[in-house]
Scaffold this active site. Structure first.
Site, PDB file in Angstrom:
ATOM      1  N   HIS A  65     116.266 150.455 -29.744  1.00  0.00           N
ATOM      2  CA  HIS A  65     117.683 151.265 -29.580  1.00  0.00           C
ATOM      3  C   HIS A  65     118.636 150.965 -30.448  1.00  0.00           C
ATOM      4  CE1 HIS A  65     117.541 146.346 -29.342  1.00  0.00           C
ATOM      5  NE2 HIS A  65     119.111 146.388 -29.352  1.00  0.00           N
ATOM      6  N   CYS A 232     123.423 139.672 -30.940  1.00  0.00           N
ATOM      7  CA  CYS A 232     122.973 140.802 -31.560  1.00  0.00           C
ATOM      8  C   CYS A 232     123.495 141.969 -32.325  1.00  0.00           C
ATOM      9  CB  CYS A 232     121.632 141.107 -30.974  1.00  0.00           C
ATOM     10  SG  CYS A 232     121.969 142.483 -29.792  1.00  0.00           S
TER      11      CYS A 232
END
Length: 729
Positions: A65, A232
């Site tokens: 991603h 993250c």
């Protein structure tokens, strides 16, 4: 708005055999639908995200991603691989691959929808249903969260319901008391009552004996309580998967887990009463936790986000063990009594790392924060010299004399502003070394110690020592048991006061003078280098600059060089070292750019595109421009770059080239002593590196996906876009 995933974005027979090829195959579907405007640019962004941390997850899941300027709207593509594709997961290849594409400026609602999908990937029922989906329409509907309508079709869902109904049905199947009809509000787009301040009877301050701030420990008749923060680098997937994994492990262990997800969609702070009632804290993050001081005074486990995904039960057991032993560490509190392993630069490390590794990371923290001051100050000084000549350092203060129409006044202004910026180098170095060791409490004594290092002429070495001492002193203070009533004033009064006094005493009275003597001896030694010794030093610095292309070794060499010129009147040897370092750092990206131009057929389309940008990056002394090439083929690119860098560094020293500016590349050539020979040194290194890369790549079979160069720039027989990308040797 169109659906985020449709049947056209699903490939149930994904034939790719590498993660690069899988990403390309799925991205091509996005391009066909107009969701991605530049295939190679988007894939480069995906690869850059993958380089930060592998996106493979236990359970056969790959979730590459990124956020990219080449994405027009938030999009999901799904592929199912029979053979499995290695995405770096500990348990082996992934058969379920999700490619998540978000626009660079995606709004919060879209990113939260992506996070809802990420949470559902932790539900076995959801992934089993995907593995058994009979066709692309069914798989897309399942991912969108559409439920069966009783007639064999599906009920239309809304965009904001992505994967949530699947979670609800999964919860009903398992009979979990925490998953049921209300799961949508718990995992939905606004995270609703779960984390909000109006959390009502579940988490609110009026929760009576269950969540009240005066609750006793678990043995007083209630479950053990944990609050957690997950985050993250992109804040799209791992943040929410870690949260779901921790919550699931908590339910299985009979532990109440409440998670604050600090993702790209923003975050809702946990109710202070919930934090107060918690028995322990888990930080699972790869970027700094925001507002950490809210969690002061709790047993704390600090780790990376993937640990929460892969071994959440161990983290819960660890925090319970700390609570049972009374280990009250404030890793989340900016400056109470944190323990080692909890600082901003340590959190990305691996368990069991030795002090040597930690020392390197601490030092890199200081160097990383110092570099912008070096670039800004150095370039301002260089501009001052370029406009006013080398005598500009003797100009009077612009406060006393400044004439708007005189170039010398402007040159003096630039030089003096740059000098002020340079004066921060040692204090910033020391302050952020201490920050890397002890978080924000280390900043005050670190800056104080760094300033003292300048005062006693201890210079760069003094800054290193001051930073390490400051961090150690703060860490020692943090280990002292502090009464709860005093914890509030520890970070703002007690720790800065005591640590600054101790560091000041040590720097002024104990170690300042010896370090200053060592600094002078090193400077005198460098000033005396000549002949073969200088050439060998240049070769060594060239090797270091090209070893990791902007990494720790590269930064050590760069910091060594900049420290030598960060004085009012740098020595000739210091300026030679700076010239050699910058010349060597320019070699790798320039060489990769030249190689893609000379033998484009040895590189894939993305690398050829990166090669165009590498011309500018290399000319600007940005070694990181070669990283895409090194990541794809490290065994050929890195050794070749090191050979060329060593040659350039050695030649620069042999030619006696000097440089007063710490940055700028070819744009500061007018400030370089012996500029023509300096450019010859760079050209020699670039040519050698280019030749080696071409030879080494030519010894292997042509990479699938590489395009032969013909008169028109392409070969009609070139492989289709679906051909896999090359993998690292």
């Amino acid at each position: 708005m169109s659906e985020m995933i449709t049947a056209d974005l699903v490939d149930l027979d994904l034939s790719a055999d590498s993660k690069e090829a899988a990403a390309r195959a799925l991205a091509e579907r996005m391009v066909a639908l107009g969701r991605v405007t530049d295939l190679d640019g988007f894939l480069a962004d995906v690869a850059a995200r993958e380089a930060q941390m592998p996106t493979g997850l236990d359970g056969g899941i790959g979730i590459p991603h990124c956020r990219s300027e080449h994405v027009t709207e938030p999009t999901l593509a799904f592929g199912r691989s029979a053979a499995g594709i290695d995405f770096g997961a500990a348990d082996g290849p992934a058969d379920l691959i999700f490619l998540i594409a978000a626009p660079a400026g995606a709004d919060d609602a879209h990113l939260t929808i992506l996070s809802s999908l990420a949470r559902q990937l932790m539900n076995a029922e959801f992934t089993d249903a995907l593995r058994s989906a009979a066709d692309a329409d069914a798989a897309a509907a399942l991912i969108r969260g559409e439920e069966p309508d009783g007639t064999g079709g599906v009920t239309e869902g809304t965009e904001d319901s992505v994967a949530v109904p699947a979670a609800a049905s999964a919860g009903a199947a398992t009979g979990s008391p925490d998953v049921g009809p209300e799961e949508g509000s718990r995992n939905g787009t606004d995270d609703g009552p779960r984390n909000g301040t109006d959390d009502g009877p579940r988490n609110g301050p009026d929760d009576g004996p269950r969540n009240g701030p005066d609750d006793g420990p678990a043995e007083r008749g209630r479950p053990f309580r944990v609050v957690a923060v997950t985050s993250c680098p992109t804040g799209i997937a791992h943040t929410y998967m870690a949260a779901e994994s921790l919550e699931k492990a908590g339910r299985e262990a009979g532990v109440e887990v409440v998670v604050e997800t600090q993702g790209s969609a923003g975050f809702t702070r946990l109710d202070p009463a919930v934090i107060e009632a918690a028995d322990g804290v888990i930080f699972a993050h790869d970027v700094p936790v925001r507002d950490k001081d809210r969690f002061a005074g709790k047993p704390t486990v600090d780790t990376g986000v993937k640990a929460a995904i892969n071994r959440p039960g161990e983290l819960i057991d660890e925090v319970r063990g700390k609570a049972a032993r009374g280990e009250v560490t404030a890793a989340g509190a900016a400056g109470t009594d944190g323990a080692s392993g909890t600082t901003p630069v340590e959190r990305g490390g691996k368990p069991g790392e030795g002090y040597g590794t930690k020392l390197r990371v601490w030092l890199m923290s200081g160097v990383s924060y110092m570099v912008p001051f070096v670039a800004a100050g150095g370039l301002l000084i260089a501009l001052g010299f370029a406009i006013g000549g080398y005598e500009i350092n003797k100009a009077p203060s612009v406060m006393d004399h400044f004439v708007w129409s005189q170039a010398d006044s402007w040159a003096a202004l630039l030089f003096q502003v740059g000098g002020v910026a340079f004066a921060f180098l040692v204090p910033v170095l020391a302050g952020y070394i201490a920050y890397g060791m002890a978080d924000r409490p280390g900043l005050v004594p670190g800056f104080v110690g760094g300033s003292i290092a300048l005062t006693v002429n201890a210079g760069f070495l003094g800054g290193l020592a001051a930073g390490l001492i400051s961090g150690a002193v703060v860490m020692a203070i943090q280990r002292v048991r502090i009464p709860a009533a005093l914890r509030g004033i520890m970070p703002v009064v007690v720790i800065p006061l005591i640590s600054s006094a101790v560091v000041g005493f040590l720097m002024f009275v104990v170690i300042g003078k010896p370090i200053a003597s060592a600094q002078k001896a090193m400077t005198d030694w460098l000033s005396g280098l000549s002949g073969a010794n200088a050439v060998l030093l240049g070769a060594l610095l060239g090797l270091m600059m090209c070893f990791d292309l902007g990494g720790p070794v590269n930064k050590v060499a760069y910091a060594f060089a900049t420290a030598g010129i960060a004085v009012a009147d740098p020595s000739d040897s210091a300026m030679k070292i700076m010239a050699a370092v910058m010349a060597a750092g320019m070699v790798p990206p320039l060489a990769m750019a030249l190689a893609t131009t000379v033998r484009g057929k040895l590189f894939n389309a993305a690398e050829r595109e990166n090669g165009k940008a590498a011309w500018v990056l290399g000319a600007s002394f940005i070694s990181e421009g070669a990283i895409p090439f090194a990541a794809a083929d490290p065994l050929r690119v890195i050794p070749s770059s090191m050979v060329g860098g060593a040659l350039t560094g050695a030649l620069s020293m042999a030619f006696g080239a000097t440089l007063r500016a710490p940055h700028g590349g070819i744009f500061v050539v007018p400030l370089i002593g012996n500029p023509l020979l300096y450019l010859v040194a760079i050209a020699a290194g670039v040519c050698v590196t280019t030749a080696l890369v071409i030879v080494l790549k030519g010894l292997r079979k042509p990479a699938p996906g590489a395009v032969s160069q013909g008169p028109g720039g392409t070969d009609p027989s070139a492989p289709s876009p679906e051909a896999k990308q090359p993998v690292a040797a």
